[in-house]
Write an enzyme that holds these catalytic residues in place. Structure first.
Site, PDB file in Angstrom:
ATOM      1  N   ASP A 229       0.839  -1.205   0.000  1.00  0.00           N
ATOM      2  CA  ASP A 229       0.000   0.000   0.000  1.00  0.00           C
ATOM      3  C   ASP A 229       0.871   1.251   0.000  1.00  0.00           C
ATOM      4  O   ASP A 229       1.668   1.450   0.921  1.00  0.00           O
ATOM      5  CB  ASP A 229      -0.896  -0.042   1.254  1.00  0.00           C
ATOM      6  CG  ASP A 229      -2.033   0.962   1.193  1.00  0.00           C
ATOM      7  OD1 ASP A 229      -1.996   1.848   0.337  1.00  0.00           O
ATOM      8  OD2 ASP A 229      -2.962   0.855   2.025  1.00  0.00           O
ATOM      9  N   HIS A 326     -10.176  -0.972  -6.915  1.00  0.00           N
ATOM     10  CA  HIS A 326      -9.846   0.230  -6.137  1.00  0.00           C
ATOM     11  C   HIS A 326      -8.911   1.162  -6.902  1.00  0.00           C
ATOM     12  O   HIS A 326      -9.138   2.379  -6.937  1.00  0.00           O
ATOM     13  CB  HIS A 326      -9.219  -0.203  -4.807  1.00  0.00           C
ATOM     14  CG  HIS A 326      -8.873   0.910  -3.885  1.00  0.00           C
ATOM     15  ND1 HIS A 326      -9.829   1.694  -3.262  1.00  0.00           N
ATOM     16  CD2 HIS A 326      -7.665   1.400  -3.463  1.00  0.00           C
ATOM     17  CE1 HIS A 326      -9.233   2.592  -2.504  1.00  0.00           C
ATOM     18  NE2 HIS A 326      -7.922   2.440  -2.613  1.00  0.00           N
TER      19      HIS A 326
HETATM   20  C1  HEM Z   1      -8.661   1.000   4.424  1.00  0.00           C
HETATM   21  C2  HEM Z   1      -8.817   1.701   3.315  1.00  0.00           C
HETATM   22  C3  HEM Z   1      -7.950   1.587   2.106  1.00  0.00           C
HETATM   23  C4  HEM Z   1      -7.113   0.587   1.720  1.00  0.00           C
HETATM   24  C5  HEM Z   1      -6.866  -0.742   2.400  1.00  0.00           C
HETATM   25  C6  HEM Z   1      -6.495   1.009   0.494  1.00  0.00           C
HETATM   26  C7  HEM Z   1      -5.578   0.254  -0.233  1.00  0.00           C
HETATM   27  C8  HEM Z   1      -4.965   0.656  -1.384  1.00  0.00           C
HETATM   28  C9  HEM Z   1      -4.030  -0.131  -2.145  1.00  0.00           C
HETATM   29  C10 HEM Z   1      -3.561  -1.520  -1.775  1.00  0.00           C
HETATM   30  C11 HEM Z   1      -3.661   0.589  -3.219  1.00  0.00           C
HETATM   31  C12 HEM Z   1      -2.706   0.154  -4.334  1.00  0.00           C
HETATM   32  C13 HEM Z   1      -1.290   0.497  -4.074  1.00  0.00           C
HETATM   33  C14 HEM Z   1      -0.994   1.974  -4.090  1.00  0.00           C
HETATM   34  O1  HEM Z   1      -0.901   2.600  -5.159  1.00  0.00           O
HETATM   35  O2  HEM Z   1      -0.858   2.523  -2.995  1.00  0.00           O
HETATM   36  C15 HEM Z   1      -4.344   1.857  -3.121  1.00  0.00           C
HETATM   37  C16 HEM Z   1      -4.210   2.883  -4.015  1.00  0.00           C
HETATM   38  C17 HEM Z   1      -4.837   4.092  -3.894  1.00  0.00           C
HETATM   39  N1  HEM Z   1      -5.768   4.453  -2.966  1.00  0.00           N
HETATM   40 FE1  HEM Z   1      -6.428   3.310  -1.456  1.00  0.00          FE
HETATM   41  N2  HEM Z   1      -6.965   2.248   0.166  1.00  0.00           N
HETATM   42  C18 HEM Z   1      -7.850   2.637   1.138  1.00  0.00           C
HETATM   43  C19 HEM Z   1      -8.548   3.819   1.187  1.00  0.00           C
HETATM   44  C20 HEM Z   1      -8.419   4.838   0.315  1.00  0.00           C
HETATM   45  C21 HEM Z   1      -9.128   6.103   0.387  1.00  0.00           C
HETATM   46  C22 HEM Z   1     -10.137   6.486   1.455  1.00  0.00           C
HETATM   47  C23 HEM Z   1      -8.681   6.849  -0.656  1.00  0.00           C
HETATM   48  C24 HEM Z   1      -9.050   8.269  -1.045  1.00  0.00           C
HETATM   49  C25 HEM Z   1     -10.205   8.835  -0.850  1.00  0.00           C
HETATM   50  C26 HEM Z   1      -7.724   6.061  -1.393  1.00  0.00           C
HETATM   51  C27 HEM Z   1      -7.045   6.487  -2.496  1.00  0.00           C
HETATM   52  C28 HEM Z   1      -6.133   5.737  -3.204  1.00  0.00           C
HETATM   53  C29 HEM Z   1      -5.398   6.252  -4.330  1.00  0.00           C
HETATM   54  C30 HEM Z   1      -5.497   7.660  -4.912  1.00  0.00           C
HETATM   55  C31 HEM Z   1      -4.602   5.206  -4.789  1.00  0.00           C
HETATM   56  C32 HEM Z   1      -3.615   5.242  -5.964  1.00  0.00           C
HETATM   57  C33 HEM Z   1      -4.372   4.956  -7.229  1.00  0.00           C
HETATM   58  C34 HEM Z   1      -3.413   4.923  -8.393  1.00  0.00           C
HETATM   59  O3  HEM Z   1      -2.986   5.982  -8.826  1.00  0.00           O
HETATM   60  O4  HEM Z   1      -3.106   3.814  -8.845  1.00  0.00           O
HETATM   61  N3  HEM Z   1      -7.598   4.855  -0.784  1.00  0.00           N
HETATM   62  N4  HEM Z   1      -5.136   1.873  -2.012  1.00  0.00           N
END
Ligand code: HEM
Length: 418
Positions: A229, A326
């Site tokens: 993450d 996601h």
């Molecule tokens: C417990 C809640 C969440 C989990 C477990 C989670 C997990 C992840 C994971 C595994 C990734 C892919 C790896 C990475 O690029 O970091 C990701 C990407 C991302 N997450 Fe989350 N996330 C959560 C909540 C959120 C929330 C609330 C937001 C924004 C409102 C968010 C925004 C993003 C964004 C912007 C990306 C990158 C997307 C990209 O450019 O590929 N996430 N998240």
């Protein structure tokens, strides 16, 4: 470079000096052993240096506060305070002065006078203490004219299950350190300094991350669902990084120059339901492989850093990254460029009555403007993200985090003395 690379004598395959001295202290073995005299001489002449984890420090003074671009530390405390009725602007300024002085000393590894000595033997351990102001702060300090537009309340998201007592607050402090005692010590000092009637604790959350040096080489951390993450966070080397994350020096209001807005959310993970999913389903929900974080558009190959191809189809002609994955829903490309710096801690607060872990993510998103960062992305995720079925947003806050203090200044001085 990892701690072990920097300091090969700490490599686990060798018996390090620290280990030998520890064993000698416990069992008195060195003097009688073949290497006894050598060990004893070393003890006198070469006191063991602080390990690299303890000796790392993050400067307190500067244009920006620490704890935003600082790599996420192993321990974190997020804590919010409300000003007491009589505190006013004068009381708030005195509090920020005390907090800044204490933070400056602790981040340099010095012990504040009259201290309880919890962190006495440790180095600064990358301690950062970051201060922010909530919307409610401004009316209580007669500073309504300085209230930034960007601190408009976050919209209600339909799936939110927010607990008001654990949300918002006049003042917010984020503490991070690579040592649990150093982090707790800072929390205790901050709480005590507030305790002269100026501010009362509103809520507190405790988080953690992987400890530096726990992996053979530096790696992106995993969250409690087991995913890598943080991969596609904006990078400091991106041309747009500063404008996305920080308020420019020409920004408004002036006191926020060099500052940033922090959206703080306690997001509980439904870990029992998540763990029941097959690996294949889990990977589809995110759009990345669980083992190494490679995007599913890379097929069986690729690595964590392989660029994501949202147009890629699999052998059945279906999108390799599902419509509700996601990363597809959260990508800047899907949100008119909206982006934020996610700097999170995991949390675990024991087990709930139904036996499920009360655990998840202390999500902290940093951006120059929440309306161009968190808000549009969360609007989309709330309705259309496969991951949101396994999440509960239980607390929320939005804080204006001013730029850092110059030497002799305190954090927030430009606001409080405006
Ligand atoms: C417990 C809640 C969440 C989990 C477990 C989670 C997990 C992840 C994971 C595994 C990734 C892919 C790896 C990475 O690029 O970091 C990701 C990407 C991302 N997450 Fe989350 N996330 C959560 C909540 C959120 C929330 C609330 C937001 C924004 C409102 C968010 C925004 C993003 C964004 C912007 C990306 C990158 C997307 C990209 O450019 O590929 N996430 N998240």
């Amino acid at each position: 470079m990892t701690e072990q690379q920097q300091n090969p004598s700490h490599a686990p395959s060798r018996v390090s000096r620290r280990y030998v001295l520890g064993a000698a202290g416990a069992a008195g073995l060195i003097a009688g052993g073949a290497g006894g005299a050598f060990g004893a001489a070393q003890l006198k002449e070469e006191p063991t240096a602080l390990a690299s984890v303890g000796s790392s420090s993050v400067p307190f003074y500067g244009n920006r506060q620490g704890g935003i671009t600082t790599p996420a530390q192993a321990r974190g405390h997020l804590v919010a305070f409300d000003l007491t009725a009589g505190a006013g602007r004068k009381g708030a300024a005195a509090l920020l002065k005390r907090w800044s002085r204490a933070a400056e000393e602790m981040t340099a590894g010095r012990v504040p006078s009259g201290d309880n000595q919890i962190a006495l033997d440790a180095g600064p351990s990358s301690l950062t203490v970051t201060f922010g102001f909530g919307r409610s702060f401004f009316a209580k300090t007669a500073l309504a004219k300085q209230l930034p537009d960007a601190l408009a309340p976050l919209p209600d998201f339909p799936s939110d299950e927010l607990v008001a007592a654990h949300s918002n607050g006049d003042l917010w402090v984020q503490i991070g350190a690579d040592d649990a005692l150093v982090a707790f010590h800072a929390l205790r000092v901050i709480q005590k300094e507030a305790g002269d009637g100026a501010a009362r604790l509103r809520w507190q959350m405790n988080g953690f991350n992987r400890t530096p040096g726990a992996t053979a080489e530096p790696r992106t951390a995993r969250n409690l669902m087991g995913q890598v993450d943080g991969t596609d966070n904006p990078k400091q080397t991106d041309a747009t990084f500063n404008e996305r994350v920080f308020v420019p020096s020409s920004g408004s209001p002036e006191w926020m120059a060099g500052g940033s807005y922090a959206v703080v959310r306690r997001i509980r993970m439904l870990l029992d339901a998540w763990d029941d999913l097959s690996l294949e389903r889990q990977e589809k929900v995110i759009g990345r492989r669980k083992s190494d974080g490679a995007p599913l558009s890379a097929g069986k190959g690729g690595t964590e850093t392989t660029p994501v191809d949202l147009d890629k189809r699999d052998a059945d002609g279906l999108p390799a990254i599902a419509a509700d994955a996601h990363i597809r829903v959260a990508k800047p490309e899907s949100n008119s460029g909206a982006a934020m710096l996610r700097r999170t801690f995991s949390y675990h607060d024991g087990f709930r009555d139904d036996g499920a872990p009360d655990a998840g993510l202390l999500f902290v998103a940093w951006q120059a403007d929440p309306l161009k960062g968190f808000v549009p992305v969360q609007r989309k995720l709330d309705g259309g993200d496969g991951l949101s079925r396994f999440l509960r947003h239980e607390s929320s806050g939005l804080f204006a985090v001013p730029g850092g203090a110059g030497k002799g200044e305190y954090v927030g001085q430009r606001l409080l003395e405006s």
